[in-house]
Design a protein around this motif. Structure first.
Motif, PDB file in Angstrom:
ATOM      1  N   GLU A 159      40.255  74.596  27.398  1.00  0.00           N
ATOM      2  CA  GLU A 159      41.220  73.522  27.181  1.00  0.00           C
ATOM      3  C   GLU A 159      40.470  72.325  26.642  1.00  0.00           C
ATOM      4  N   TRP A 160      40.764  71.915  25.414  1.00  0.00           N
ATOM      5  CA  TRP A 160      39.981  70.820  24.828  1.00  0.00           C
ATOM      6  C   TRP A 160      40.820  69.695  24.266  1.00  0.00           C
ATOM      7  N   TYR A 173      48.491  71.797  28.458  1.00  0.00           N
ATOM      8  CA  TYR A 173      48.381  73.202  28.831  1.00  0.00           C
ATOM      9  C   TYR A 173      49.189  73.446  30.089  1.00  0.00           C
ATOM     10  N   GLN A 174      49.767  74.641  30.204  1.00  0.00           N
ATOM     11  CA  GLN A 174      50.550  74.991  31.386  1.00  0.00           C
ATOM     12  C   GLN A 174      50.114  76.346  31.909  1.00  0.00           C
ATOM     13  N   LYS A 175      49.963  76.418  33.228  1.00  0.00           N
ATOM     14  CA  LYS A 175      49.689  77.681  33.909  1.00  0.00           C
ATOM     15  C   LYS A 175      50.631  77.738  35.090  1.00  0.00           C
ATOM     16  N   GLU A 176      51.583  78.639  35.025  1.00  0.00           N
ATOM     17  CA  GLU A 176      52.657  78.750  36.016  1.00  0.00           C
ATOM     18  C   GLU A 176      53.386  77.414  36.120  1.00  0.00           C
ATOM     19  N   LEU A 192      48.194  70.601  32.706  1.00  0.00           N
ATOM     20  CA  LEU A 192      46.948  69.877  32.486  1.00  0.00           C
ATOM     21  C   LEU A 192      47.011  69.251  31.107  1.00  0.00           C
ATOM     22  N   TYR A 193      46.780  67.941  31.036  1.00  0.00           N
ATOM     23  CA  TYR A 193      46.735  67.280  29.735  1.00  0.00           C
ATOM     24  C   TYR A 193      45.307  66.811  29.488  1.00  0.00           C
ATOM     25  N   ILE A 211      44.977  57.399  23.039  1.00  0.00           N
ATOM     26  CA  ILE A 211      45.266  56.777  24.323  1.00  0.00           C
ATOM     27  C   ILE A 211      46.584  57.390  24.784  1.00  0.00           C
ATOM     28  N   THR A 212      46.615  57.933  25.993  1.00  0.00           N
ATOM     29  CA  THR A 212      47.777  58.652  26.489  1.00  0.00           C
ATOM     30  C   THR A 212      48.490  57.855  27.564  1.00  0.00           C
ATOM     31  N   SER A 213      49.790  57.846  27.479  1.00  0.00           N
ATOM     32  CA  SER A 213      50.623  57.232  28.514  1.00  0.00           C
ATOM     33  C   SER A 213      51.580  58.331  29.012  1.00  0.00           C
TER      34      SER A 213
END
Length: 60
Positions: free
Chosen positions: A21-22, A26-29, A33-34, A54-56
């Motif tokens: 994951e870079w 991402y989703q697992k079940e 995860l971002y 920049i993430t909000s």
């Protein structure tokens, strides 16, 4: 230096050979995860094909 290609439908960077994951969501079940690409740099002061980010995130 950060290097990669990110266009709609295609995302690649040499870092993917080291990290599963870079960049992105991402989703697992039922877990998410971002991974943020970041705003700065380590080493060479440059980016090629990878824009600073920049993430909000708003939880509702």
């Amino acid at each position: 230096m950060q290097f990669g290609i990110d266009i709609p439908g295609f995302k690649w960077s040499p870092v993917e050979y080291f990290y599963k994951e870079w960049a992105g969501l991402y989703q697992k079940e039922h877990q998410y995860l971002y991974v943020n690409r970041g705003y700065g740099f380590i080493g060479y002061q440059g980016r090629l094909g990878v824009l600073p980010e920049i993430t909000s995130i708003e939880l509702v």
